[in-house]
Motif scaffolding. Structure first.
Motif, PDB file in Angstrom:
ATOM      1  N   SER A 323     -39.291  45.791 -25.724  1.00 51.53           N
ATOM      2  CA  SER A 323     -39.424  46.803 -24.675  1.00 51.53           C
ATOM      3  C   SER A 323     -39.103  46.256 -23.288  1.00 51.53           C
ATOM      4  CB  SER A 323     -40.843  47.399 -24.692  1.00 51.53           C
ATOM      5  OG  SER A 323     -41.802  46.417 -24.356  1.00 51.53           O
ATOM      6  N   LEU A 324     -39.403  44.976 -23.043  1.00 57.99           N
ATOM      7  CA  LEU A 324     -39.177  44.396 -21.721  1.00 57.99           C
ATOM      8  C   LEU A 324     -37.772  43.830 -21.548  1.00 57.99           C
ATOM      9  CD1 LEU A 324     -42.587  42.551 -21.149  1.00 57.99           C
ATOM     10  CD2 LEU A 324     -41.824  44.673 -20.075  1.00 57.99           C
ATOM     11  N   PHE A 325     -37.165  43.381 -22.641  1.00 61.91           N
ATOM     12  CA  PHE A 325     -35.908  42.652 -22.504  1.00 61.91           C
ATOM     13  C   PHE A 325     -34.725  43.277 -23.230  1.00 61.91           C
ATOM     14  CE2 PHE A 325     -39.192  39.430 -21.735  1.00 61.91           C
ATOM     15  CZ  PHE A 325     -38.748  38.888 -20.535  1.00 61.91           C
ATOM     16  N   LEU A 326     -34.936  44.376 -23.935  1.00 63.55           N
ATOM     17  CA  LEU A 326     -33.830  44.957 -24.693  1.00 63.55           C
ATOM     18  C   LEU A 326     -32.623  45.293 -23.814  1.00 63.55           C
ATOM     19  CD1 LEU A 326     -32.766  45.879 -27.415  1.00 63.55           C
ATOM     20  CD2 LEU A 326     -33.863  48.092 -27.056  1.00 63.55           C
ATOM     21  N   PRO A 327     -32.792  45.945 -22.652  1.00 59.29           N
ATOM     22  CA  PRO A 327     -31.606  46.209 -21.818  1.00 59.29           C
ATOM     23  C   PRO A 327     -30.875  44.932 -21.414  1.00 59.29           C
ATOM     24  CG  PRO A 327     -33.480  47.519 -21.069  1.00 59.29           C
ATOM     25  CD  PRO A 327     -34.015  46.514 -22.052  1.00 59.29           C
ATOM     26  N   THR A 328     -31.646  43.875 -21.101  1.00 61.31           N
ATOM     27  CA  THR A 328     -31.029  42.607 -20.706  1.00 61.31           C
ATOM     28  C   THR A 328     -30.292  41.966 -21.873  1.00 61.31           C
ATOM     29  OG1 THR A 328     -32.765  42.233 -19.057  1.00 61.31           O
ATOM     30  CG2 THR A 328     -31.496  40.312 -19.764  1.00 61.31           C
ATOM     31  N   ILE A 329     -30.905  41.978 -23.047  1.00 61.39           N
ATOM     32  CA  ILE A 329     -30.268  41.388 -24.233  1.00 61.39           C
ATOM     33  C   ILE A 329     -28.952  42.100 -24.533  1.00 61.39           C
ATOM     34  CG2 ILE A 329     -30.480  41.066 -26.727  1.00 61.39           C
ATOM     35  CD1 ILE A 329     -33.509  40.719 -26.295  1.00 61.39           C
ATOM     36  N   ILE A 330     -28.954  43.423 -24.446  1.00 59.93           N
ATOM     37  CA  ILE A 330     -27.743  44.187 -24.749  1.00 59.93           C
ATOM     38  C   ILE A 330     -26.681  43.960 -23.673  1.00 59.93           C
ATOM     39  CG2 ILE A 330     -26.793  46.509 -25.027  1.00 59.93           C
ATOM     40  CD1 ILE A 330     -29.430  47.345 -26.285  1.00 59.93           C
ATOM     41  N   ARG A 331     -27.106  43.875 -22.423  1.00 58.91           N
ATOM     42  CA  ARG A 331     -26.122  43.633 -21.362  1.00 58.91           C
ATOM     43  C   ARG A 331     -25.460  42.268 -21.543  1.00 58.91           C
ATOM     44  NH1 ARG A 331     -27.531  43.106 -14.995  1.00 58.91           N
ATOM     45  NH2 ARG A 331     -28.453  41.200 -15.814  1.00 58.91           N
ATOM     46  N   GLN A 332     -26.240  41.296 -22.034  1.00 56.78           N
ATOM     47  CA  GLN A 332     -25.691  39.958 -22.258  1.00 56.78           C
ATOM     48  C   GLN A 332     -24.649  39.932 -23.381  1.00 56.78           C
ATOM     49  OE1 GLN A 332     -26.329  36.859 -20.730  1.00 56.78           O
ATOM     50  NE2 GLN A 332     -27.328  38.031 -19.123  1.00 56.78           N
ATOM     51  N   LEU A 333     -24.560  41.018 -24.132  1.00 54.89           N
ATOM     52  CA  LEU A 333     -23.554  41.087 -25.200  1.00 54.89           C
ATOM     53  C   LEU A 333     -22.179  41.454 -24.648  1.00 54.89           C
ATOM     54  CD1 LEU A 333     -25.577  43.000 -27.967  1.00 54.89           C
ATOM     55  CD2 LEU A 333     -25.285  40.529 -27.679  1.00 54.89           C
ATOM     56  N   GLY A 334     -22.116  41.663 -23.323  1.00 58.26           N
ATOM     57  CA  GLY A 334     -20.834  41.945 -22.703  1.00 58.26           C
ATOM     58  C   GLY A 334     -20.671  43.368 -22.231  1.00 58.26           C
ATOM     59  N   TYR A 335     -21.763  44.143 -22.232  1.00 63.86           N
ATOM     60  CA  TYR A 335     -21.679  45.537 -21.818  1.00 63.86           C
ATOM     61  C   TYR A 335     -22.106  45.690 -20.358  1.00 63.86           C
ATOM     62  CZ  TYR A 335     -21.458  46.311 -26.857  1.00 63.86           C
ATOM     63  OH  TYR A 335     -21.098  46.274 -28.179  1.00 63.86           O
TER      64      TYR A 335
END
Length: 523
Positions: A323-335
């Motif tokens: 819940s706290l880091f999902l947006p960051t993790i996904i952004r780090q995938l190149g999005y």
């Protein structure tokens, strides 16, 4: 008092002990057996309870979880850069929330028993809405840290309060589905937060405020006016919902205006006389409800609560990591940030649906542990996909891994809550025990808020590895609980067969609560 009628599966509700049998007898025509209520439609009563209780509770929790987790959305919209936060300072702002959140949960549940739920829950809702709006006008690290600390104080009472509150209405084999419907609001909040953050992020520069500030101000329910946000912090939507909750929430079954006298008596009766395996010719009463520090002490010394906390950590650490880091993790995938916000939506929606489906199946078969263990093992698969894959080469595999993990986390959480509540008898002990489980258990959120360090991206081997470690600990704790419950149930059955039940009066058994020879733990 009449005889006890037990369901074939041996499962019933934990005894609700706020009123004694004589009080129940005064509510309607004196009920001595379940046959006294043969003219009532149990399913119709349940539907009536569901419609009057669950939607409002889910709305309260949706707002709570939305306000708690949207700092992750605000981060990728520029919060950290604008406030000039170091990575460690940002993580401390996440961590500080959980210290006060954990510390105030047991006191809040004790207050819930002293103050009507229809007063206490809306009151804390207004408080956290004010704090949330003020978070949108902080100017530095100190301001954000202070706001997060007070957010923990104001939100502490909601989840443990509602989790306990529901056990005063539903039987053991019914509770997980209702917990899941309530808790699935967290999944919906995650999806809604991503959509809302995507839209609000486009407001960058409006009224001279950065886009991330509008995430806090609007989700904190303020008017879209800079002066109003900074001057009054008036949380209009929160106040409206809280006022509605004051009138829409019903305190307890015996005072529920939407039930007639017979229905109120039936709901209380079915809670009181379920959940124990006993001699059908011997009447049994529930643990007395008067406040005694003995019952509080019993909760703090009960082995099952402390072991269950490790199961809770096995679920809540991954929950807060997601819940706290999902947006960051996904952004780090190149999005891009906007893409990352939107890509969280299908994960949360799917998780919410699965949470309800798993809860329904768990209630149907009357078992908790098989579903919890199954979810924990599925989480292992998801995080293993993440830790074993280079996101720069196979970003879709990592996205699939967090998708799988999230879709197991959200169904597991209400199961863990329901499992412990099923095995605590006595209203006061259950109130304290559930608050203790959730309070100490949520320290896992303080730990998880430091798992995903910026310097470890984009692979986050440490974060995913720590999640796997806590999941492994949860699996071990599940095994310990199963062995302990099995041994206790067999021991009690053997003693009853040997005639030990004749040594106790109904009042003495009542005093023992879930430690009575007649009580059976749920697996």
């Amino acid at each position: 008092m009449g005889t006890y009628t037990e369901k074939p599966d041996g499962l019933g509700s934990q005894s609700d002990d706020r009123v004694d049998v004589e009080q129940v007898d005064r509510v309607a025509v004196p009920p001595t057996t379940l046959q006294s209520f043969a003219h009532l439609d149990e399913k119709a009563i349940l539907r009536k309870m569901d419609m009057r209780l669950i939607p409002m509770l889910a709305l309260l929790y949706l707002l709570s979880f939305l306000d708690r987790g949207n700092i992750g959305n605000a981060k990728i919209e520029g919060l950290q850069e604008d406030l000039k936060l170091t990575d460690d300072q940002y993580n401390w702002c996440l961590t500080a929330f959980f210290f006060t959140y954990a510390a105030f949960e047991v006191p809040s549940n004790l207050m819930l028993k002293k103050v009507r739920p229809s007063i206490w829950l809306p009151a804390i809702m207004v408080a956290w809405g004010v704090v949330m709006t003020l978070m949108g006008i902080v100017q530095n690290y100190t301001g954000l840290l202070t706001a997060r600390i007070f957010l923990g104080v104001t939100e502490a009472g909601l989840f443990p309060g509602v989790a306990y509150y529901l056990t005063n209405w539903y039987k053991r084999e019914e509770i997980q589905l209702r917990q899941a419907m309530f808790f699935s609001a967290a999944s919906v909040a995650g999806a809604f937060s991503g959509l809302l953050a995507f839209a609000i992020g486009k407001m960058d520069g409006v009224a001279g405020l950065e886009g991330w500030r509008w995430i806090f101000i609007l989700e904190g329910k303020s008017f879209s006016s800079r002066e109003l946000a900074m001057g009054l912090g008036w949380c209009i939507v929160t106040v409206i919902v809280a006022c509605i909750a004051f009138f829409a929430l019903f305190d307890f079954p015996e005072t529920a205006g939407f039930l007639n006298e017979d229905e109120r008596a039936f709901v209380m009766y079915r809670l009181k006389y379920q959940g124990q395996s006993q001699d059908p010719n011997r009447a049994q009463v529930a643990q007395a409800d008067e406040f005694k520090w003995k019952y509080v002490k019993d909760a703090f010394l009960d082995w099952q609560i402390w072991v269950n906390i490790f199961v809770y950590w096995g679920v809540v650490c991954p929950l807060y990591g997601i819940s706290l880091f999902l947006p960051t993790i996904i952004r780090q995938l190149g999005y891009k940030s906007s893409q990352a916000q939107l890509m969280t939506v299908p994960i949360y929606i799917t998780a919410a649906i699965l949470a309800v489906i798993v809860a329904y199946c768990s209630d149907k078969v009357g078992k908790r542990s098989p579903f919890i263990v199954g979810c924990l093992l599925t989480m292992v698969i998801g995080f293993s996909m993440c830790i074993a894959t280079d996101p720069r080469e196979h970003p879709k595999v990592v996205y699939g891994g967090v998708f799988v993990a999230a879709c197991a986390i959200y169904p597991a959480f209400p199961g863990v809550i329901a499992w412990l509540s099923n095995n605590l008898s006595g209203s006061l002990k259950r109130s304290v025990g559930m608050a203790l489980q959730i309070g100490v258990g949520n320290l896992g959120g303080a730990m998880a808020s430091n798992f995903y360090r910026a310097r470890d991206g984009p692979r986050y081997v440490l974060g995913h590895g720590l999640e796997l470690g806590f999941i492994g600990g949860g699996l071990i704790a599940c095994a310990v609980l199963l062995m302990g419950y099995t041994a206790q149930n067999r021991k009690r059955a053997r003693k009853i067969d040997e005639g030990a039940l004749d040594l106790y009066s109904p009042e003495e058994l009542s005093e023992k609560g879930d430690r009575a020879l007649t009580y059976r733990y749920v697996y």
